[in-house]
Write an enzyme that holds these catalytic residues in place. Structure first.
Site, PDB file in Angstrom:
ATOM      1  N   PHE A   1      -1.907 -13.906 -26.630  1.00 48.79           N
ATOM      2  CA  PHE A   1      -1.538 -12.850 -25.620  1.00 48.79           C
ATOM      3  C   PHE A   1      -1.431 -13.424 -24.773  1.00 48.79           C
ATOM      4  O   PHE A   1      -1.208 -12.784 -23.609  1.00 48.79           O
ATOM      5  CB  PHE A   1      -2.891 -12.041 -25.963  1.00 48.79           C
TER       6      PHE A   1
ATOM      7  N   VAL B   1      -3.247 -20.376 -21.303  1.00 47.48           N
ATOM      8  CA  VAL B   1      -4.819 -20.918 -20.649  1.00 47.48           C
ATOM      9  C   VAL B   1      -3.539 -22.375 -19.748  1.00 47.48           C
ATOM     10  O   VAL B   1      -2.909 -23.161 -19.811  1.00 47.48           O
ATOM     11  CB  VAL B   1      -5.746 -21.220 -21.263  1.00 47.48           C
TER      12      VAL B   1
ATOM     13  N   LEU C   1      -2.246 -25.231 -20.489  1.00 47.77           N
ATOM     14  CA  LEU C   1      -2.960 -26.184 -21.225  1.00 47.77           C
ATOM     15  C   LEU C   1      -2.778 -26.005 -22.012  1.00 47.77           C
ATOM     16  O   LEU C   1      -3.023 -26.862 -23.298  1.00 47.77           O
ATOM     17  CB  LEU C   1      -4.900 -26.099 -20.693  1.00 47.77           C
ATOM     18  N   GLY C   2      -2.769 -24.821 -22.411  1.00 46.35           N
ATOM     19  CA  GLY C   2      -2.767 -24.222 -23.901  1.00 46.35           C
ATOM     20  C   GLY C   2      -1.893 -22.080 -24.330  1.00 46.35           C
ATOM     21  O   GLY C   2      -2.017 -22.134 -22.671  1.00 46.35           O
ATOM     22  N   SER C   3      -1.194 -21.932 -25.170  1.00 44.61           N
ATOM     23  CA  SER C   3      -1.389 -20.895 -25.220  1.00 44.61           C
ATOM     24  C   SER C   3      -1.880 -20.096 -26.270  1.00 44.61           C
ATOM     25  O   SER C   3      -2.064 -20.762 -27.698  1.00 44.61           O
ATOM     26  CB  SER C   3       0.370 -20.229 -25.725  1.00 44.61           C
ATOM     27  N   GLY C   4      -1.645 -18.616 -26.490  1.00 48.08           N
ATOM     28  CA  GLY C   4      -2.635 -17.809 -27.131  1.00 48.08           C
ATOM     29  C   GLY C   4      -1.364 -17.034 -27.477  1.00 48.08           C
ATOM     30  O   GLY C   4      -0.554 -17.181 -27.254  1.00 48.08           O
TER      31      GLY C   4
ATOM     32  N   LYS D   1      -6.906 -18.764 -18.356  1.00 42.56           N
ATOM     33  CA  LYS D   1      -7.116 -17.499 -19.496  1.00 42.56           C
ATOM     34  C   LYS D   1      -6.537 -16.510 -18.647  1.00 42.56           C
ATOM     35  O   LYS D   1      -6.912 -15.275 -18.455  1.00 42.56           O
ATOM     36  CB  LYS D   1      -7.997 -17.337 -20.634  1.00 42.56           C
TER      37      LYS D   1
ATOM     38  N   ASP E   1     -14.194 -16.792 -35.888  1.00 44.68           N
ATOM     39  CA  ASP E   1     -12.488 -17.261 -36.513  1.00 44.68           C
ATOM     40  C   ASP E   1     -12.879 -18.979 -36.295  1.00 44.68           C
ATOM     41  O   ASP E   1     -12.016 -19.564 -34.999  1.00 44.68           O
ATOM     42  CB  ASP E   1     -11.155 -16.883 -35.059  1.00 44.68           C
TER      43      ASP E   1
HETATM   44  P1  ATP Z   1      -5.236 -17.242 -29.629  1.00 41.40           P
HETATM   45  O1  ATP Z   1      -4.177 -16.552 -30.232  1.00 41.40           O
HETATM   46  O2  ATP Z   1      -5.361 -18.593 -30.985  1.00 41.40           O
HETATM   47  O3  ATP Z   1      -6.510 -16.247 -30.097  1.00 41.40           O
HETATM   48  P2  ATP Z   1      -6.194 -17.427 -27.372  1.00 41.40           P
HETATM   49  O4  ATP Z   1      -5.157 -15.992 -26.703  1.00 41.40           O
HETATM   50  O5  ATP Z   1      -6.848 -16.020 -27.643  1.00 41.40           O
HETATM   51  O6  ATP Z   1      -5.985 -17.631 -28.439  1.00 41.40           O
HETATM   52  P3  ATP Z   1      -7.417 -19.628 -26.791  1.00 41.40           P
HETATM   53  O7  ATP Z   1      -7.595 -19.887 -27.875  1.00 41.40           O
HETATM   54  O8  ATP Z   1      -8.591 -19.636 -26.269  1.00 41.40           O
HETATM   55  O9  ATP Z   1      -5.929 -18.033 -26.718  1.00 41.40           O
HETATM   56  O10 ATP Z   1      -6.389 -20.453 -25.969  1.00 41.40           O
HETATM   57  C1  ATP Z   1      -4.947 -21.220 -26.034  1.00 41.40           C
HETATM   58  C2  ATP Z   1      -5.457 -22.864 -26.038  1.00 41.40           C
HETATM   59  O11 ATP Z   1      -5.739 -22.865 -24.483  1.00 41.40           O
HETATM   60  C3  ATP Z   1      -6.107 -23.306 -27.140  1.00 41.40           C
HETATM   61  O12 ATP Z   1      -6.287 -23.276 -28.189  1.00 41.40           O
HETATM   62  C4  ATP Z   1      -6.395 -24.691 -26.230  1.00 41.40           C
HETATM   63  O13 ATP Z   1      -5.473 -25.372 -26.296  1.00 41.40           O
HETATM   64  C5  ATP Z   1      -5.926 -24.004 -24.435  1.00 41.40           C
HETATM   65  N1  ATP Z   1      -7.559 -24.123 -23.733  1.00 41.40           N
HETATM   66  C6  ATP Z   1      -8.405 -22.665 -24.395  1.00 41.40           C
HETATM   67  N2  ATP Z   1      -9.509 -22.445 -23.624  1.00 41.40           N
HETATM   68  C7  ATP Z   1      -9.480 -24.018 -22.624  1.00 41.40           C
HETATM   69  C8  ATP Z   1     -10.058 -24.239 -21.691  1.00 41.40           C
HETATM   70  N3  ATP Z   1     -11.651 -23.493 -21.080  1.00 41.40           N
HETATM   71  N4  ATP Z   1      -9.996 -25.990 -20.957  1.00 41.40           N
HETATM   72  C9  ATP Z   1      -8.942 -26.243 -21.129  1.00 41.40           C
HETATM   73  N5  ATP Z   1      -7.679 -26.512 -21.682  1.00 41.40           N
HETATM   74  C10 ATP Z   1      -8.045 -24.449 -23.433  1.00 41.40           C
END
Ligand code: ATP
Length: 361
Positions: free
Chosen positions: A24, A27, A19-22, A42, A139
């Site tokens: 680390f 998701v 669904l998405g990437s951060g 996550k 953030d």
């Molecule tokens: P960052 O490196 O920006 O801190 P992170 O590793 O902490 O990212 P998140 O920002 O929590 O990860 O999530 C990354 C992406 O995944 C988000 O931008 C969003 O697109 C998707 N995402 C996160 N949580 C959810 C959720 N509960 N449902 C659907 N998509 C999600």
């Protein structure tokens, strides 16, 4: 802290699409085997050793878990379950399927200030709730403001990503250099003690962008942006703000104040006349004014482009770090897919691109 399960997450949940990437991890959509309910997982990579440059410290993820556990609110992503193995931690959270608020707005032909305020109110309620629990997000930015279901007539805001959030304790000073340059408060850059007011600054920046499609402190590079923030160099450019009400500008001005103590709190914002008009005239002003949708669409398109560029940059960096650790024969095929021929220049000040202090090396 809630029970962290040591079993394999796949015994309980079927892992689905990304669904998405951060920074680390990823998701992914997950399906709870017992109930058939869909959640989001996550997946956060953990550091293998203290000297490793990849992954997060376990304690940092545990902090994120503790914070999410204490935040049960309609406008904050809910945590369901946590799994832990040697290499990663998996947070099972509420699935948020409506995408980012900014993407939703960018698809519209117009948006009145009154409609924009409906979203802002929900952000303020979520943030206000965190602050009553003495938790600051640190953030807040468009990427972390999502919608539960965008097909509903009045979509519901969900605040995500508590990776930089902190529980502020009485008598304890907290300083951090983490954050995203465009949205961080001057006290973060100056490495001064932080409070909930840093979030209120970010809400001021988000509101400014929402109304005009301009980022108030944006410079040609991050150094310039940070300088503009510390120097409080911003203005309401008439070309971009000609559809904006005076009350909206007043609202922003009361958040973009250098002294954190002077800034409105979330509760004060909720009773500001722009958000809660006292007279009919104020209400009428608000519904006549609208956001600069043309400029906003441009801002959003550029933001999305930068996000995908940064992801390629991060993948390239990760790929090179992997190369240092492994021989070529062991390369991860997924990382290789992220390679691009983009120039890999780091423009961000080193301290500020590090998302979690504990993860810097
Ligand atoms: P960052 O490196 O920006 O801190 P992170 O590793 O902490 O990212 P998140 O920002 O929590 O990860 O999530 C990354 C992406 O995944 C988000 O931008 C969003 O697109 C998707 N995402 C996160 N949580 C959810 C959720 N509960 N449902 C659907 N998509 C999600």
């Amino acid at each position: 802290m809630a029970q962290i399960k040591l079993q394999n997450v796949e015994d309980y949940y079927e892992i689905g699409e990304v669904l998405g990437s951060g920074h680390f991890g990823q998701v992914r959509a997950v399906l709870e085997r017992a109930s058939g309910v869909r959640w989001a997982g996550k997946f956060l990579k953990l550091r293998r050793s203290a000297s490793s440059r990849l992954g997060l410290e376990r304690r940092s993820v545990e902090r994120e878990v503790e914070i999410l556990q204490s935040l049960q609110h309609a406008n904050i992503m809910a945590l369901r379950d946590v799994f832990e193995s040697r290499a990663e931690m998996v947070l099972i959270v509420e699935l948020i399927s409506g995408g980012e608020l900014f993407d939703f707005i960018a698809e519209k032909e117009s948006l009145s200030e009154e409609e924009a305020i409906e979203f802002l109110k929900q952000i303020l309620k979520g943030v206000g709730f965190m602050h009553t629990k003495k938790i600051a997000h640190f953030d807040l930015k468009p990427e972390n403001i999502m919608l539960a279901d965008k097909t509903m007539p009045h979509p519901h805001i969900k605040i995500i990503d508590f990776g930089l959030a902190h529980h502020l304790k009485q008598g304890e000073e907290y300083k951090s250099l983490s954050g995203t340059p465009q949205y961080i408060a001057p006290e973060v850059i100056n490495y001064e003690p932080l409070s909930e007011a840093a979030d209120m600054w970010s809400i001021g920046v988000i509101t400014y962008i929402l109304l005009s499609g301009l980022s108030p402190f944006q410079g040609d590079n991050d150094e310039e942006t940070l300088k503009n923030i510390v120097g409080m160099i911003y203005e309401f450019e008439e070309n971009y703000f000609n559809q904006t009400s005076i009350m909206a500008k007043d609202f922003i001005e009361k958040l973009l104040l250098k002294d954190p103590i002077e800034r409105m709190t979330a509760d004060e914002c909720l009773v500001h006349p722009w958000i809660k008009p006292l007279t009919r005239k104020q209400a009428a002003n608000r519904s006549r004014s609208s956001i600069n949708i043309k400029s906003f669409k441009k801002f959003n398109a550029k933001r999305k482009w930068k996000m995908s560029y940064n992801m390629v940059w991060a993948c390239n960096r990760l790929f090179r770090l992997q190369l240092q650790c492994k021989s070529r024969s062991q390369e991860d095929p997924e990382l290789r897919q992220c390679e691009s021929d983009q120039e890999d220049t780091e423009t961000k000040p080193a301290s500020l691109i590090r998302r979690r202090l504990s993860s810097s090396s």
